[in-house]
Enzyme design. Structure first.
Site, short mmCIF file in Angstrom:
data_model
loop_
_atom_site.label_atom_id
_atom_site.label_comp_id
_atom_site.label_asym_id
_atom_site.label_seq_id
_atom_site.Cartn_x
_atom_site.Cartn_y
_atom_site.Cartn_z
N HIS A 271 3.32 26.92 -11.25
CA HIS A 271 3.64 28.19 -10.57
C HIS A 271 3.60 29.31 -11.60
CE1 HIS A 271 5.73 31.13 -8.06
NE2 HIS A 271 5.44 30.34 -7.05
N ASP A 331 4.71 23.87 -2.16
CA ASP A 331 3.67 23.20 -1.37
C ASP A 331 3.62 21.70 -1.58
OD1 ASP A 331 1.99 26.12 -2.18
OD2 ASP A 331 2.42 25.52 -0.11
C1 SDX Z 1 2.19 29.37 -3.95
O1 SDX Z 1 3.23 33.52 -6.37
C2 SDX Z 1 3.95 32.89 -5.54
O2 SDX Z 1 5.15 33.09 -5.42
C3 SDX Z 1 3.19 31.87 -4.69
C4 SDX Z 1 4.05 31.04 -3.77
C5 SDX Z 1 4.69 31.86 -2.69
O3 SDX Z 1 5.73 31.43 -2.15
O4 SDX Z 1 4.05 32.90 -2.32
O5 SDX Z 1 5.07 30.37 -4.50
C6 SDX Z 1 3.20 29.98 -3.05
O6 SDX Z 1 1.10 29.85 -4.00
C7 SDX Z 1 2.56 28.20 -4.81
C8 SDX Z 1 1.39 27.73 -5.74
C9 SDX Z 1 0.47 26.87 -4.90
N1 SDX Z 1 -0.76 26.50 -5.67
C10 SDX Z 1 -0.94 25.28 -6.16
O7 SDX Z 1 -0.11 24.37 -6.09
C11 SDX Z 1 -2.31 25.06 -6.79
C12 SDX Z 1 -2.14 24.25 -8.08
N2 SDX Z 1 -1.45 25.08 -9.06
C13 SDX Z 1 -2.26 25.82 -9.99
O8 SDX Z 1 -3.54 26.18 -9.61
C14 SDX Z 1 -1.47 26.83 -10.82
O9 SDX Z 1 -0.34 26.19 -11.27
C15 SDX Z 1 -1.05 28.14 -10.17
C16 SDX Z 1 -2.21 28.85 -9.58
C17 SDX Z 1 -0.03 27.90 -9.11
C18 SDX Z 1 -0.42 29.00 -11.26
O10 SDX Z 1 -1.41 29.23 -12.16
P1 SDX Z 1 -1.13 30.05 -13.51
O11 SDX Z 1 0.26 30.52 -13.62
O12 SDX Z 1 -2.21 31.06 -13.61
O13 SDX Z 1 -1.25 28.94 -14.58
P2 SDX Z 1 -2.56 28.71 -15.34
O14 SDX Z 1 -3.66 28.52 -14.36
O15 SDX Z 1 -2.70 29.77 -16.36
O16 SDX Z 1 -2.25 27.30 -16.03
C19 SDX Z 1 -1.48 27.26 -17.22
C20 SDX Z 1 -1.82 25.90 -17.80
C21 SDX Z 1 -3.33 25.65 -17.90
O17 SDX Z 1 -3.56 24.75 -18.97
P3 SDX Z 1 -4.05 25.38 -20.42
O18 SDX Z 1 -5.28 26.21 -20.14
O19 SDX Z 1 -2.88 26.21 -20.90
O20 SDX Z 1 -4.33 24.17 -21.27
O21 SDX Z 1 -1.31 24.87 -16.93
C22 SDX Z 1 -2.40 24.12 -16.41
C23 SDX Z 1 -3.65 24.94 -16.61
O22 SDX Z 1 -4.80 24.11 -16.71
N3 SDX Z 1 -2.10 23.91 -15.00
C24 SDX Z 1 -2.25 22.76 -14.37
C25 SDX Z 1 -1.81 22.99 -13.06
N4 SDX Z 1 -1.42 24.26 -12.93
C26 SDX Z 1 -1.60 24.83 -14.13
N5 SDX Z 1 -2.71 21.55 -14.78
C27 SDX Z 1 -2.73 20.57 -13.86
N6 SDX Z 1 -2.30 20.72 -12.55
C28 SDX Z 1 -1.86 21.92 -12.14
N7 SDX Z 1 -1.47 22.07 -10.86
#
Ligand code: SDX
Length: 397
Positions: A271, A331
């Protein structure tokens, strides 16, 4: 204040604005609507009462709640022309595509909503949207399965009425188990608002130009649809079903999510704000058991829940996930409840939109009620060419 863009050292533009609606402490895993902890609202309140709280800032008295609930109940109907509009979509249209189109089209039926500086106009538009989202959602589902549309029943509560419109047929009325109604109402409460997430920021940005509230909410629905945002609940179930059907150990998928060459992510994990356990996920995971009880021993969804719990157990012990503060988000478990209620996969994000519409409207009303409200106009860090002379076509290689 409407909103301004600040650039942090990482040049990641972060939009921020002032709001008194929802408070999140991502490090501590705290979420409060108008100061009330989400855990207490989940335990004691219901979605209609939470809608009133988010819109008006205070918990309602009994008479205020009754009046508000009556207004919502009496705005659930859609103009009959909307039956033809929903019916005109291909049968396999994603329900979110229908929601985007039909909600936006409401502006054509309620032209009076364009006077967004009149508080009474804003309030009526908000009540209409909260009330009509379940009807549009249920009709988009009925269209996809070729069943006749079911009209709202004014004798039913908000969640029960939605389930009635989803699952009743002319020959037989659907009467849900009260535990199912309670579980859906809980899902709606937990998804009602979440500060300046992508879809809420979209609604604020769109509404700041004084556009119709129906157009602003339609834009929010479009933003929520993405798998990185509201579309994740659908993606989580697809992921869990893949894991179950593959026969591979759960560890294999955790390893894939860590592999930089593999774009695989654990859906429902991570998140932008929570660097701790999402408090909504903790509440939903507990509610899963109650809903699965209604299905009896050995139901097909228990395996999904067991797989999700195993995935969480392994990931939370893994250094990669710990180093990145990756925890289950709202989720991760919500889809299991929706599946167990009988909601089809392609309707999961529609349920999220149905719940979040009150959050979007609360932010829109807060913004439009500010006498100093101005159109949002994000700036940028320009990274293109400096000035250069035009080169004629005959001189280009
Ligand atoms: C919602 O904003 C809100 O409040 C949203 C929400 C709401 O109520 O409105 O809470 C609802 O959208 C919840 C999120 C739902 N999405 C997912 O579950 C999709 C999977 N999650 C990711 O795509 C990700 O965690 C996000 C999009 C939710 C957040 O992304 P960020 O904050 O931009 O994090 P990032 O992409 O910069 O990742 C940071 C690191 C990365 O690794 P490095 O490049 O540092 O090595 O964490 C890793 C990412 O690769 N990472 C994950 C991961 N999420 C982040 N690795 C594996 N699995 C994951 N799910």
């Amino acid at each position: 204040a409407l909103g301004y863009f600040t650039f942090d050292p990482g040049f990641m533009a972060t939009a921020s604005c002032e709001s008194a609606i929802t408070f999140i402490d991502g490090d501590k895993g705290i979420l409060r609507y108008r100061g009330y902890p989400i855990e207490q609202l989940a335990e004691n309140s219901n979605y209609i009462e939470v809608c009133y709280l988010l819109l008006y800032g205070e918990l309602p008295t009994q008479s205020e709640c009754d009046k508000f609930a009556a207004s919502i109940t009496h705005h659930t109907m859609l103009h009959e022309a909307m039956r033809r509009f929903v019916g005109a979509f291909r049968h396999d249209a994603h329900p979110m595509a229908i929601m985007v189109g039909v909600v936006g089209a409401l502006a054509a039926f309620y032209g009076d909503a364009s006077n967004v500086h009149d508080p009474a106009v804003r309030e009526l538009a908000a009540h209409r949207l909260i009330a009509k989202m379940p009807t549009i959602a249920a009709w988009s589902y009925k269209h996809s399965i070729g069943e006749p549309f079911v009209y709202p029943d004014n004798n039913l509560g908000f969640a029960a009425n939605f389930l009635h419109m989803m699952f009743s047929v002319p020959s037989e009325k659907y009467v849900p188990d009260p535990r199912i109604v309670k579980a859906l109402d809980l899902i709606l409460i937990l998804h009602a608002d979440h500060e300046q997430n992508a879809s809420t920021s979209t609604v604020r940005l769109t509404g700041s130009s004084e556009a119709s509230p129906f157009a602003a909410i339609s834009a929010g629905i479009g933003s929520l649809w993405g798998p990185s945002h509201g579309g994740a609940n659908e993606a989580v179930i697809r992921m869990l079903e893949d894991i179950v059907h593959s026969g591979n150990p759960v560890q294999h998928y955790v390893d894939r999510a860590k592999d930089k060459d593999d774009r695989y992510r654990l859906m429902g994990f991570g998140h932008r704000v929570y660097k701790n356990y999402d408090p909504r996920a903790r509440i939903i995971s507990k509610a899963c058991y109650e809903v699965l009880e209604t299905l009896g021993e050995g139901n097909e969804y228990q395996q999904l829940l067991d797989t999700a719990m195993e995935l969480e157990r392994i990931a939370l012990k893994d250094d990669y996930f710990k180093a990145r503060n990756l925890y289950p988000n709202v989720d991760f478990y919500s889809g299991i409840i929706l599946r167990a209620i009988g909601i089809p996969l392609n309707m999961f994000t529609v349920i999220f939109a149905m719940a979040r519409v009150v959050g979007w409207l609360s932010h829109w009303m807060e913004m439009m009620g500010d006498p100093n409200a101005r159109i949002s106009r994000p700036r940028q860090l320009y990274t293109g060419y400096d000035e250069r002379e035009y080169v004629g076509l005959d001189k280009r290689s």
